[in-house]
Design an enzyme around this catalytic site. Structure first.
Site, PDB file in Angstrom:
ATOM      1  N   HIS A  70       0.864  -1.184   0.000  1.00 43.50           N
ATOM      2  CA  HIS A  70       0.000   0.000   0.000  1.00 43.50           C
ATOM      3  C   HIS A  70       0.898   1.230   0.000  1.00 43.50           C
ATOM      4  CE1 HIS A  70      -3.702  -2.313   0.902  1.00 43.50           C
ATOM      5  NE2 HIS A  70      -2.851  -3.125   1.508  1.00 43.50           N
ATOM      6  N   LEU A  71       0.865   1.970  -1.092  1.00 37.06           N
ATOM      7  CA  LEU A  71       1.745   3.140  -1.187  1.00 37.06           C
ATOM      8  C   LEU A  71       1.008   4.436  -0.860  1.00 37.06           C
ATOM      9  CD1 LEU A  71       3.989   2.179  -4.241  1.00 37.06           C
ATOM     10  CD2 LEU A  71       4.235   1.596  -1.826  1.00 37.06           C
ATOM     11  N   ARG A  72      -0.286   4.338  -0.588  1.00 38.40           N
ATOM     12  CA  ARG A  72      -1.080   5.422   0.026  1.00 38.40           C
ATOM     13  C   ARG A  72      -1.295   6.652  -0.846  1.00 38.40           C
ATOM     14  NH1 ARG A  72      -3.274   1.954   3.290  1.00 38.40           N
ATOM     15  NH2 ARG A  72      -2.086   1.417   5.145  1.00 38.40           N
ATOM     16  N   HIS A 187      -8.992 -10.078  -0.643  1.00 37.65           N
ATOM     17  CA  HIS A 187      -8.743 -10.063   0.805  1.00 37.65           C
ATOM     18  C   HIS A 187      -9.861 -10.922   1.405  1.00 37.65           C
ATOM     19  CE1 HIS A 187      -8.388  -7.769   4.808  1.00 37.65           C
ATOM     20  NE2 HIS A 187      -9.530  -8.409   4.917  1.00 37.65           N
ATOM     21  N   HIS A 240      -2.651 -12.614   1.875  1.00 38.81           N
ATOM     22  CA  HIS A 240      -2.288 -12.754   3.298  1.00 38.81           C
ATOM     23  C   HIS A 240      -3.080 -13.818   4.069  1.00 38.81           C
ATOM     24  CE1 HIS A 240      -5.692 -10.053   3.339  1.00 38.81           C
ATOM     25  NE2 HIS A 240      -4.982  -8.983   3.106  1.00 38.81           N
ATOM     26  N   ASP A 313       2.279  -7.061   2.468  1.00 39.36           N
ATOM     27  CA  ASP A 313       1.109  -6.244   2.832  1.00 39.36           C
ATOM     28  C   ASP A 313       1.564  -4.962   3.530  1.00 39.36           C
ATOM     29  OD1 ASP A 313      -1.469  -5.338   3.166  1.00 39.36           O
ATOM     30  OD2 ASP A 313      -2.008  -6.776   4.730  1.00 39.36           O
ATOM     31  N   HIS A 317       1.307   3.564   8.264  1.00 34.17           N
ATOM     32  CA  HIS A 317       0.419   4.503   8.960  1.00 34.17           C
ATOM     33  C   HIS A 317       1.259   5.502   9.734  1.00 34.17           C
ATOM     34  CE1 HIS A 317      -3.351   2.570   8.038  1.00 34.17           C
ATOM     35  NE2 HIS A 317      -2.861   1.400   8.414  1.00 34.17           N
TER      36      HIS A 317
END
Lengths: 434, 323
Positions: A70-72, A187, A240, A313, A317
């Site tokens: 997740h590169l946001r 997911h 995952h 994954d 944050h």
């Protein structure tokens, strides 16, 4: 940064080359030229103007690939950007990552897919492959224009961050995606069974007074996905996997020929829900850390290839978001910069897995699962190479991460082995010396 | 700022980390404090000059008032902060709230918060003594302590008693603190409630599970009846309050079939006619109001001990302060 520009010849000399695809595990040289692997062999001649990289005592492997990060960006740039994430990936030895689409806005249009691809290219570090949303807005209602997303550069589709709850929609996705030969990643989580769970449901959650997500919430969804994949002949990629019954179900499905690939994460391989003790938000992720019994089956599945792909994954944050009461903190841990060190230390050095198999799980299998270039050192393939030092001893220090976020459950772990140089398209995009 | 280390350590986060000796110490210390509330002038100088903040980020009437009386009767200076009208609703994080409290150099914080682990979170970040007045579904140690004191008042012991906690175990901090405290003092503990409200893994804490209230009553010396939050019906844990009362209600006809005289506790506030019938709540077996009285004494004891008081000096402290 060192390294000749795009295409300049680079000779990696005297390293132990490990390439499971070609069955290579021995001392030899690797020549990169024109952004491609030009030759693999012993005592290769030094071409004119070549950059020489002394790899004696080091291990040369096909570039590592993480199909789940997740590169946001866009929308969460305070946690990570595509550029910082691509640099963190390079520092972890990854030559390519697949960026999940659960950003704000969601990556569900050709324009946003193109944005991720372009920003990834501009970062000049690891390759960044966009993954498109499966449904518009990840709302779980209407399929995205999958063909157009693929044309714009998407390598897979997923609603990751959320499960695809509507089985009919999953069926359509697994059917429709076959035209484009891409995997549908899911997911696996039944939200009804998960309820308001914030960790694994079990003895620890009962004691801590935290609502749990039961194994069955993941098991039921994995079984559903496997059955729909079997029905449609589509390729399901299960993300995952954390439960023992989930691993067993995938093993059974593979044995009967269902087109399924599946991920193991470093944290589910190495930690259990005991790590949540003390309300540690850095051990809060989804799916949650499970029990020792589950962990052991995840390990078994990773060893026997049921879980064919290692994926981090990587879920950055901001520290403000994690420094909250457990229920209030977001799910997710970073993983790019600790992954290969953890696996070398706890699987290769502890002789649970040989190096060639680890390279398979971290390079060859993910490349094949997502039909990405690389995954081996065949002549003519992309010059994406990771150089490892198996003996380097280091301590995980999140303050030194290139990622913008620090939320790791492995802070302070003493590790042996790491990436020391990451080469993408023949160009060194990161090296330990800087 | 360094604190005098008390017999309890810096904070009271829960009963799980305490030893049986520490728990008995609190109960013994509460004894001499009971009498203060019976005086005409209900004030002693034990905590004179101490500043205490009551930080209630979840609505509470009984617990907050009980703490406030305990603090005031020990002569502490107190400030109340509640979620409505505070900076909390303006989006301030718990970390910032903690830092701001600390910057005002307070001595103790009593915290009530909706998230499990919040009291510990605060305690790890500030040097003041922190008392958990209920964190999410985790612990509510002073409630369990007053329950223990009330049981001990009536049965003269805890050890060997069979205590069954009835109701919503899943969401209940009162249940967890009672389980930890009762087991440490040698009681046998049962839980009884609809399976939707009894968490998986609860037996691992060392408790026995009863499927039906009739079986629990057959077994128990003491029933601790928990409040059924009315929202549990809306969220599908129980189909209706009427059915809950029919299946799990503590009623006189059920108690009359008990083989022994059962003591009935309830942490309040009660839903009469749901988890407990009025004739039980108001009947001879009920010690519910005495729990409330004991609550003030137990909280005085905790405040005194965390401030550095010694259990054996509690009587003397009532006239001479901490000394």
């Amino acid at each position: 940064m060192t390294g000749g520009g795009e295409g300049g010849p680079v000779l990696l000399q005297g390293g132990r080359v490990v390439d499971p695809e070609q069955g290579i595990d021995g001392l030899c040289d690797v020549l990169l030229a024109g952004g491609r692997v030009a030759a693999v062999g012993t005592d290769l001649e030094v071409p004119e103007g070549a950059e020489l990289v002394d790899c004696r005592g080091l291990v040369v492997v096909p570039g590592l690939i993480d199909v789940h990060v997740h590169l946001r960006e866009p929308g969460g740039e305070h946690k990570e950007t595509i550029a910082s994430g691509a640099r963190a990936a390079a520092a972890g030895g990854f030559t390519a990552v697949c960026a999940m689409p659960n950003t704000d806005p969601v990556i569900d249009s050709p324009a946003t897919v193109g944005f991720v691809a372009a920003a990834g290219k501009a970062a000049g570090a690891s390759r960044v492959y966009p993954v498109g949303a499966l449904s518009l807005g990840q709302r779980g209602e209407q399929l995205t224009e999958i063909g157009e997303l693929v044309d714009a550069g998407a390598v897979a589709i997923t609603d990751d961050g959320r499960p695809v709850m509507d089985s009919g929609l999953m069926r359509r996705a697994l059917e429709y995606s076959q035209t484009f030969d891409i995997p549908v990643a899911d997911h696996p989580e039944d939200l009804g069974l998960s309820g308001k769970g914030a960790m694994n449901e079990g003895v620890v959650s009962a004691r801590l007074g935290i609502q749990g997500k039961p194994n069955a919430s993941e098991d039921a969804h994995i079984l559903r996905d496997l059955l729909v994949a079997e029905l449609t002949g589509g390729h399901i990629h299960l993300q995952h996997v954390s439960t023992r019954h989930g691993v067993r179900a995938i093993r059974d499905a593979k044995a009967r020929g269902v087109r399924v690939t599946a991920e193991a994460t470093p944290h589910h391989l190495l930690l259990t829900d005991e790590a949540v003790e003390g309300y540690r938000t850095e051990a809060k992720m989804n799916p949650p850390l499970r029990t020792e019994e589950d962990r052991l089956e995840v390990v078994a599945g990773f060893l026997d290839g049921t879980l064919d792909t290692l994926a981090t994954d990587h879920a950055p944050h901001h520290y403000d978001e994690k420094e909250q009461a457990f229920d209030d903190a977001p799910f997710g841990v970073v993983g790019l910069e600790t992954c290969v060190g953890l696996l070398l230390t706890h699987f290769v050095h502890e002789e649970r897995m040989d190096l060639s198999t680890l390279v398979d799980r971290m390079s060859r299998s993910p490349a094949r699962a997502f039909r990405l270039p690389g995954g081996d050192l065949k002549v003519g393939g992309p010059a994406d190479v990771t150089i490892l030092d198996l003996e380097a001893e280091w301590v995980v220090d999140s303050a030194a991460f290139l990622s913008k976020s620090r939320n790791t459950p492995f802070e302070g772990w003493e590790l042996r082995g790491r990436a020391v140089r990451t080469i993408v398209g023949g160009r060194t995009v990161w090296s330990l010396e800087g | 700022m360094s604190r005098i280390s008390s017999s309890l350590g810096k904070d009271l986060i829960g009963l799980e980390p305490l030893s049986a000796e520490q728990i008995r110490g609190i109960l013994d210390t509460a004894e001499p404090f009971k009498e203060i509330s019976e005086r005409r002038i209900k004030k002693v100088p034990v905590l004179r000059g101490k500043t205490i903040v009551n930080l209630f980020m979840e609505p509470s009437t009984r617990t907050r008032i009980s703490f406030e009386f305990a603090e005031k009767r020990l002569s502490a200076d107190t400030v109340n902060i509640s979620a409505s009208g505070s900076s909390v609703v303006k989006g301030e994080t718990l970390v910032d709230t903690a830092r701001n409290l600390e910057a005002m150099r307070i001595d103790m914080v009593v915290i009530r918060h909706g998230a499990s682990g919040a009291a510990r979170f605060l305690a790890e970040r500030i040097p003041s003594n922190v008392i958990n007045a209920g964190d999410g579904s985790h612990e509510h140690p002073t409630q369990a302590l007053l329950d223990l004191l009330t049981i001990r008042d009536h049965r003269k012991r805890i050890e060997g008693l069979r205590v069954c906690i009835v109701g919503d175990i899943l969401h209940s901090r009162v249940a967890r603190s009672n389980i930890f405290g009762l087991l440490k003092l040698g009681a046998q503990v049962g839980v009884c409630g609809p399976r939707t409200l009894v968490p998986a893994g609860i037996e691992a804490l060392g408790v026995e599970r009863f499927r039906r209230i009739e079986e629990a009553i057959e077994w128990a010396d003491v029933l601790n009846v928990l409040r059924l939050q009315l929202e549990r019906m809306r969220t599908g844990y129980v189909p209706s309050l009427r059915e809950y009362n029919r299946v799990f209600g503590v009623t006189t006809p059920r108690l009359e079939r008990a083989p022994r005289d059962i003591l009935v506790l309830h942490p309040g506030p009660m839903n009469r006619g749901v988890e407990i019938d009025s004739d039980v709540a108001d009947g001879p077996q009920s010690v519910i109001l005495q729990q409330v009285t004991n609550g003030v004494a137990v909280r005085m004891a905790v405040l005194y001990l965390l401030a550095g008081g010694a259990p054996e000096r509690a009587e003397a402290a009532k006239t001479g302060g901490l000394g």
